[in-house]
Write a protein that holds these residues in place. Structure first.
Motif: not given
Length: 223
Positions: A179-207
């Motif tokens: 879509f708009l010259g960008v593969p909609m599966g490959l490009a977002p998947s690599s960014f998703m791994v990097e983005f969520f990999g930087r979020i500490p679990a404690k930031n989204v968990l109560w316990f």
């Protein structure tokens, strides 16, 4: 297929009928491989004047209904034998046991849900979609929304749901569907791994939710 687009628009505030229509349009776009001349036409009419109804805690967690609202209207006895049920049916001690066991069962089943800070999760998901729109260079295509009453966020939502989730739902080759010259599966998947990999679990968990196994070993349910 179609659950990703359909459920996204439901969460966004659309009705069941409108969200199904959006899923059908995303399917047509992904299968035919033709990007509409006005890529925002599909969602603009449904985004205007949408009314979001708040989700009550009782709709998410049965234990909330049991403990906070004292609602035991749909309790089930999963722990007594048929003979015990027949002999004790209606007695105060029996009903107390059934309500207690049912509440404890739901507490166990909903442990992961209770452990999640939903406000933090919503914040990070919003940041992910906005950051992804910049990575995929969607900003030049959002100019019409910047100048309208709908706002840029609506444009990002339409692109994300109809073309990215739509590709994952309906494209014959989701990872390489462009879509708009960008593969909609490959490009977002690599960014998703990097983005969520930087979020500490404690930031989204109560316990940290764990599950006991044989031998006293505990299995972490969320990492």
């Amino acid at each position: 297929k179609g659950d990703l687009v359909h459920k996204f628009w439901i969460c966004f505030g659309m009705s069941l009928k409108e969200s199904r229509q959006m899923a059908e349009r995303a399917k047509r776009t992904a299968r035919e491989g033709i990007v509409p001349s006005d890529i925002f036409a599909e969602g603009t009419q449904f985004c205007r004047g949408r009314k979001v109804n708040p989700i009550e805690p009782a709709e998410l967690a049965t234990t909330f209904r049991r403990i906070c609202e004292r609602d035991f209207s749909d309790v089930r006895d999963e722990h007594h034998s048929p003979e015990t049920r027949r002999k004790s049916q209606g007695s105060e001690s029996y009903m107390f046991a059934v309500r207690t066991n049912d509440t404890l069962d739901h507490l166990e089943h909903e442990t992961v849900l209770h452990s999640i800070n939903l406000v933090s999760v919503a914040y990070y998901l919003e940041q992910f979609v906005c950051s992804l729109s910049r990575v995929l260079q969607w900003e030049p295509h959002l100019q019409p929304f910047k100048e309208s009453s709908l706002g840029e966020r609506q444009g990002v939502a339409i692109l994300f749901a109809q073309h990215l989730l739509g590709a994952l739902d309906f494209a014959r080759d989701p990872m390489n569907h462009e879509f708009l010259g960008v593969p909609m599966g490959l490009a977002p998947s690599s960014f998703m791994v990097e983005f969520f990999g930087r979020i500490p679990a404690k930031n989204v968990l109560w316990f940290q939710a764990v599950e006991p196994n044989e031998g006293g070993v505990e299995t972490v349910l969320i990492r």
